[in-house]
Write a protein that holds these residues in place. Sequence first.
Motif, PDB file in Angstrom:
ATOM      1  N   ARG A  45      -4.620  -1.386   0.840  1.00 36.76           N
ATOM      2  CA  ARG A  45      -3.612  -2.319   1.333  1.00 36.76           C
ATOM      3  C   ARG A  45      -2.265  -2.112   0.643  1.00 36.76           C
ATOM      4  O   ARG A  45      -1.214  -2.065   1.303  1.00 36.76           O
ATOM      5  N   GLU A  46      -2.282  -1.987  -0.685  1.00 35.64           N
ATOM      6  CA  GLU A  46      -1.025  -1.854  -1.419  1.00 35.64           C
ATOM      7  C   GLU A  46      -0.295  -0.561  -1.052  1.00 35.64           C
ATOM      8  O   GLU A  46       0.925  -0.549  -0.904  1.00 35.64           O
ATOM      9  N   VAL A  47      -1.044   0.532  -0.895  1.00 28.06           N
ATOM     10  CA  VAL A  47      -0.409   1.798  -0.522  1.00 28.06           C
ATOM     11  C   VAL A  47       0.217   1.691   0.866  1.00 28.06           C
ATOM     12  O   VAL A  47       1.355   2.121   1.096  1.00 28.06           O
ATOM     13  N   MET A  48      -0.514   1.075   1.787  1.00 25.43           N
ATOM     14  CA  MET A  48       0.019   0.919   3.144  1.00 25.43           C
ATOM     15  C   MET A  48       1.241  -0.001   3.145  1.00 25.43           C
ATOM     16  O   MET A  48       2.259   0.284   3.782  1.00 25.43           O
ATOM     17  N   GLU A  49       1.175  -1.112   2.420  1.00 27.06           N
ATOM     18  CA  GLU A  49       2.281  -2.062   2.410  1.00 27.06           C
ATOM     19  C   GLU A  49       3.536  -1.494   1.759  1.00 27.06           C
ATOM     20  O   GLU A  49       4.653  -1.724   2.234  1.00 27.06           O
ATOM     21  N   GLU A  50       3.368  -0.733   0.670  1.00 28.55           N
ATOM     22  CA  GLU A  50       4.532  -0.304  -0.105  1.00 28.55           C
ATOM     23  C   GLU A  50       5.155   0.992   0.394  1.00 28.55           C
ATOM     24  O   GLU A  50       6.367   1.161   0.314  1.00 28.55           O
ATOM     25  N   VAL A  51       4.319   1.917   0.904  1.00 29.58           N
ATOM     26  CA  VAL A  51       4.873   3.209   1.332  1.00 29.58           C
ATOM     27  C   VAL A  51       4.385   3.659   2.707  1.00 29.58           C
ATOM     28  O   VAL A  51       4.726   4.755   3.158  1.00 29.58           O
ATOM     29  N   GLY A  52       3.572   2.843   3.400  1.00 33.23           N
ATOM     30  CA  GLY A  52       3.160   3.158   4.763  1.00 33.23           C
ATOM     31  C   GLY A  52       2.225   4.337   4.908  1.00 33.23           C
ATOM     32  O   GLY A  52       2.228   5.017   5.947  1.00 33.23           O
ATOM     33  N   LEU A  53       1.403   4.588   3.887  1.00 33.02           N
ATOM     34  CA  LEU A  53       0.487   5.739   3.922  1.00 33.02           C
ATOM     35  C   LEU A  53      -0.971   5.293   3.947  1.00 33.02           C
ATOM     36  O   LEU A  53      -1.323   4.264   3.357  1.00 33.02           O
ATOM     37  N   HIS A  54      -1.800   6.086   4.634  1.00 36.28           N
ATOM     38  CA  HIS A  54      -3.243   5.926   4.558  1.00 36.28           C
ATOM     39  C   HIS A  54      -3.764   6.816   3.425  1.00 36.28           C
ATOM     40  O   HIS A  54      -3.222   7.900   3.172  1.00 36.28           O
ATOM     41  N   VAL A  55      -4.821   6.368   2.745  1.00 32.67           N
ATOM     42  CA  VAL A  55      -5.411   7.168   1.670  1.00 32.67           C
ATOM     43  C   VAL A  55      -6.919   7.286   1.855  1.00 32.67           C
ATOM     44  O   VAL A  55      -7.552   6.457   2.514  1.00 32.67           O
ATOM     45  N   LYS A  56      -7.481   8.317   1.224  1.00 28.95           N
ATOM     46  CA  LYS A  56      -8.915   8.576   1.279  1.00 28.95           C
ATOM     47  C   LYS A  56      -9.385   9.079  -0.080  1.00 28.95           C
ATOM     48  O   LYS A  56      -8.584   9.305  -0.994  1.00 28.95           O
ATOM     49  N   ASN A  57     -10.696   9.258  -0.204  1.00 26.38           N
ATOM     50  CA  ASN A  57     -11.302   9.823  -1.425  1.00 26.38           C
ATOM     51  C   ASN A  57     -10.821   9.111  -2.691  1.00 26.38           C
ATOM     52  O   ASN A  57     -10.329   9.737  -3.639  1.00 26.38           O
ATOM     53  N   LEU A  58     -10.983   7.812  -2.716  1.00 25.65           N
ATOM     54  CA  LEU A  58     -10.608   7.028  -3.890  1.00 25.65           C
ATOM     55  C   LEU A  58     -11.518   7.378  -5.061  1.00 25.65           C
ATOM     56  O   LEU A  58     -12.737   7.440  -4.915  1.00 25.65           O
ATOM     57  N   LYS A  59     -10.918   7.608  -6.220  1.00 27.56           N
ATOM     58  CA  LYS A  59     -11.687   7.918  -7.429  1.00 27.56           C
ATOM     59  C   LYS A  59     -11.208   7.027  -8.572  1.00 27.56           C
ATOM     60  O   LYS A  59     -10.026   7.057  -8.947  1.00 27.56           O
ATOM     61  N   TYR A  60     -12.130   6.236  -9.100  1.00 26.28           N
ATOM     62  CA  TYR A  60     -11.790   5.358 -10.220  1.00 26.28           C
ATOM     63  C   TYR A  60     -11.538   6.192 -11.469  1.00 26.28           C
ATOM     64  O   TYR A  60     -12.279   7.137 -11.772  1.00 26.28           O
ATOM     65  N   TYR A  61     -10.477   5.847 -12.208  1.00 30.33           N
ATOM     66  CA  TYR A  61     -10.138   6.582 -13.430  1.00 30.33           C
ATOM     67  C   TYR A  61     -10.548   5.789 -14.672  1.00 30.33           C
ATOM     68  O   TYR A  61     -11.478   6.159 -15.364  1.00 30.33           O
ATOM     69  N   LYS A  62      -9.886   4.690 -14.976  1.00 33.01           N
ATOM     70  CA  LYS A  62     -10.264   3.800 -16.072  1.00 33.01           C
ATOM     71  C   LYS A  62      -9.456   2.510 -15.962  1.00 33.01           C
ATOM     72  O   LYS A  62      -8.601   2.382 -15.094  1.00 33.01           O
ATOM     73  N   SER A  63      -9.726   1.558 -16.854  1.00 34.37           N
ATOM     74  CA  SER A  63      -9.040   0.270 -16.811  1.00 34.37           C
ATOM     75  C   SER A  63      -8.218   0.061 -18.080  1.00 34.37           C
ATOM     76  O   SER A  63      -8.369   0.792 -19.064  1.00 34.37           O
ATOM     77  N   GLN A  64      -7.358  -0.963 -18.035  1.00 32.18           N
ATOM     78  CA  GLN A  64      -6.540  -1.314 -19.195  1.00 32.18           C
ATOM     79  C   GLN A  64      -6.201  -2.796 -19.181  1.00 32.18           C
ATOM     80  O   GLN A  64      -5.718  -3.320 -18.173  1.00 32.18           O
ATOM     81  N   PRO A  65      -6.432  -3.502 -20.298  1.00 34.82           N
ATOM     82  CA  PRO A  65      -5.900  -4.861 -20.404  1.00 34.82           C
ATOM     83  C   PRO A  65      -4.396  -4.769 -20.646  1.00 34.82           C
ATOM     84  O   PRO A  65      -3.952  -4.104 -21.575  1.00 34.82           O
ATOM     85  N   TRP A  66      -3.610  -5.444 -19.801  1.00 35.43           N
ATOM     86  CA  TRP A  66      -2.150  -5.349 -19.875  1.00 35.43           C
ATOM     87  C   TRP A  66      -1.606  -6.749 -20.066  1.00 35.43           C
ATOM     88  O   TRP A  66      -1.319  -7.475 -19.116  1.00 35.43           O
ATOM     89  N   ALA A  67      -1.481  -7.140 -21.333  1.00 35.96           N
ATOM     90  CA  ALA A  67      -1.121  -8.523 -21.655  1.00 35.96           C
ATOM     91  C   ALA A  67       0.323  -8.864 -21.318  1.00 35.96           C
ATOM     92  O   ALA A  67       0.683 -10.044 -21.301  1.00 35.96           O
ATOM     93  N   PHE A  68       1.177  -7.859 -21.050  1.00 32.63           N
ATOM     94  CA  PHE A  68       2.543  -8.155 -20.648  1.00 32.63           C
ATOM     95  C   PHE A  68       2.578  -8.998 -19.376  1.00 32.63           C
ATOM     96  O   PHE A  68       3.526  -9.739 -19.136  1.00 32.63           O
TER      97      PHE A  68
END
Length: 276
Positions: free
Chosen positions: A196-219
Amino acid sequence: MIQDIAPHTFSNAYSNREPETTDFALCFNNRTVLLHEQNGAIRFPRFSELRGDTDTLFQSATYLFSIDDDRFYWIDQPAEEQGEFRLVDISVFRKAFPRHSAFAGITAYSLHKWYDNHRFCSHCGAKMSAHDKERMMHCEKCGNMEYPKIMPAVIVAVTNGDKILLSKYANREYTRYALLAGFTEIGESVEETVRREVMEEVGLHVKNLKYYKSQPWAFSDTLLMGFFAEVEGNDHITLDKDELAVAEWFPRREIPANESDISLTSEMIEYFRNNN
């Protein structure tokens, strides 16, 4: 990333323990924090270094967490400059060192905001009180319970063969290139958030999603989850100008240099740059 503080050890196990004079006191005033800073190196005051009545300071202190044998407390009163300690904008934590002190500072700021915003019950308006067994604010009148706020969000590295999509936010203080990002909405999975975010922000479809890692971002009180995703079909960018100032494809050899290593965004960009 900012939370990578090894060999130091972070422990956020809740404790109702009283502070000691050698413990660190985290004092805030709006978006500023009381600390000593010299050439990028920061140091927080210990209780013994603060002016004022010791009993009053101890009574206004709430235990936050520990790093190694050092304990950190939040002081529930507006900070004032004193001695060598000055009020500095919290953005200092983006570049400050040692890294474990920067991580302690921004994590403490996140908890400070939560405590400060939950003095009264959002259901009945009665005064809230801290629970003595866990990190939770409790309303004795109606039983409402409030826990620290953590918002899930995604960071997305959209790739197109040897190119990666980089963008700049619109109307934000942060003006460097970044990856696409967005918060997960009610009722959707993080994978759906990516699409959804990719489509909303730049109008692109995406495929082959691959999880990388997470981060707590207290900012931003966020738990970031990083994904790589390949563009599907047409790679023409349709920019959401309310969210982004610019978005463009960069060949791997032309990716702009990163000036910081504290964020998941920076690490993912470097990972793409260095892995064919």
